[in-house]
Design a protein around this motif. Sequence first.
Motif, PDB file in Angstrom:
ATOM      1  N   VAL A  70      43.000  45.927  37.689  1.00 48.90           N
ATOM      2  CA  VAL A  70      42.021  44.682  37.398  1.00 48.90           C
ATOM      3  C   VAL A  70      42.655  43.370  37.245  1.00 48.90           C
ATOM      4  N   VAL A  71      42.479  42.399  38.154  1.00 43.78           N
ATOM      5  CA  VAL A  71      43.116  41.172  37.825  1.00 43.78           C
ATOM      6  C   VAL A  71      42.024  40.535  37.486  1.00 43.78           C
ATOM      7  N   ALA A  72      42.631  39.652  36.434  1.00 48.60           N
ATOM      8  CA  ALA A  72      42.007  38.988  35.227  1.00 48.60           C
ATOM      9  C   ALA A  72      42.616  37.645  35.039  1.00 48.60           C
ATOM     10  N   GLY A  73      42.307  36.355  35.564  1.00 48.40           N
ATOM     11  CA  GLY A  73      42.861  35.113  35.498  1.00 48.40           C
ATOM     12  C   GLY A  73      44.266  35.283  36.244  1.00 48.40           C
ATOM     13  N   GLU A  74      45.254  35.222  35.700  1.00 52.26           N
ATOM     14  CA  GLU A  74      46.752  35.354  36.384  1.00 52.26           C
ATOM     15  C   GLU A  74      47.483  36.682  35.908  1.00 52.26           C
ATOM     16  N   ARG A  75      46.614  37.515  35.395  1.00 56.84           N
ATOM     17  CA  ARG A  75      47.271  38.731  34.822  1.00 56.84           C
ATOM     18  C   ARG A  75      46.821  40.095  35.575  1.00 56.84           C
ATOM     19  N   ARG A 214      37.513  45.170  44.741  1.00 55.52           N
ATOM     20  CA  ARG A 214      36.831  43.956  44.186  1.00 55.52           C
ATOM     21  C   ARG A 214      36.959  42.735  44.950  1.00 55.52           C
ATOM     22  N   ALA A 215      35.984  41.893  45.041  1.00 54.49           N
ATOM     23  CA  ALA A 215      36.059  40.638  45.782  1.00 54.49           C
ATOM     24  C   ALA A 215      37.237  39.847  45.544  1.00 54.49           C
ATOM     25  N   GLY A 216      37.780  38.849  46.209  1.00 50.97           N
ATOM     26  CA  GLY A 216      38.736  38.031  46.009  1.00 50.97           C
ATOM     27  C   GLY A 216      40.087  38.753  45.616  1.00 50.97           C
ATOM     28  N   LYS A 217      40.372  40.083  46.261  1.00 50.82           N
ATOM     29  CA  LYS A 217      41.721  40.556  45.776  1.00 50.82           C
ATOM     30  C   LYS A 217      41.695  40.924  44.353  1.00 50.82           C
ATOM     31  N   ALA A 218      40.615  41.331  43.453  1.00 48.66           N
ATOM     32  CA  ALA A 218      40.944  41.278  42.081  1.00 48.66           C
ATOM     33  C   ALA A 218      40.851  42.734  41.702  1.00 48.66           C
ATOM     34  N   GLY A 219      41.390  43.501  42.496  1.00 47.29           N
ATOM     35  CA  GLY A 219      41.791  44.927  42.058  1.00 47.29           C
ATOM     36  C   GLY A 219      40.956  45.934  42.829  1.00 47.29           C
ATOM     37  N   THR A 220      41.555  46.985  42.773  1.00 51.21           N
ATOM     38  CA  THR A 220      40.836  48.246  43.137  1.00 51.21           C
ATOM     39  C   THR A 220      40.716  49.469  42.307  1.00 51.21           C
ATOM     40  N   LEU A 221      39.510  50.003  42.006  1.00 50.68           N
ATOM     41  CA  LEU A 221      39.436  51.214  41.124  1.00 50.68           C
ATOM     42  C   LEU A 221      38.508  52.133  41.567  1.00 50.68           C
TER      43      LEU A 221
END
Length: 250
Positions: A70-75, A214-221
């Motif tokens: 999960v990408v949250a902000g810059e992390r 997730r949209a915007g390359k914000a992670g894969t689960l």
Amino acid sequence: MIPISQGRSRRATLAGAVCALLVTGTALTGCSEDPNEGTNGVGRLSADEIQGRAQKAAASAGTVRLHGTVVAGERTYTLDMRLKEQGGVGSLSAKGETFRLLRVDDELYLKAGAEFWGHADDESDGRTDAAAAGKLAEKYVKVPQADPSYKKFIGFTEKNVLLDGLLTLHGKLATDGHHEQSGVRTIRVTGDDGSGGTLDVSLEGRPYPVRLVRAGKAGTLTFSDWGTDFDLKKPAEDETLDYGRQLPTS
């Protein structure tokens, strides 16, 4: 009785073998007139209906395991969590450090190694001394509800809150064929041709979510173990310590 030539029989056998190979691969097309035959039928629904069915199935399940990024902000967080209504347990990694999260009702615990605690903020030298970090290492530290870390990490342990935020694709929804994820046949739904995220929904049994990009390359689960119960209890007293100050902001 109508005789069948050996050549025709061999062609039928070959066609059956090719079909079997396709079924065990990624795409499930070309083997029958109806790719939804023998499934739970959600593949026949519209993309919006499939997403709705998946959200409903996820909300009704008592438990789930989810793992991925999960990408949250810059992390970027790598997580492997098992969740249910009363809490959750699992691991979370960020910037090369891995720690364990445990929530039972409203009580949140964090378990990490000495290196993590050595990054604690301190007015004098910016870190916890080695002796203190060593005592905290591999103990469950109860996170005060007033601590900023409580709000930051409790969301990773709240099943319905987490799933409500994840299982919504953005933009115009459409179906994108039949696929297979971890041995489970799925129907894929996309938002804005994939830029708004993609969701694979099980065609077997209940239409649970199986995989989310997730949209915007914000992670894969990946989602699994829907409805499979697991033990969830507070750590023993001899495994628990109070930190006595604000947890590391890093």
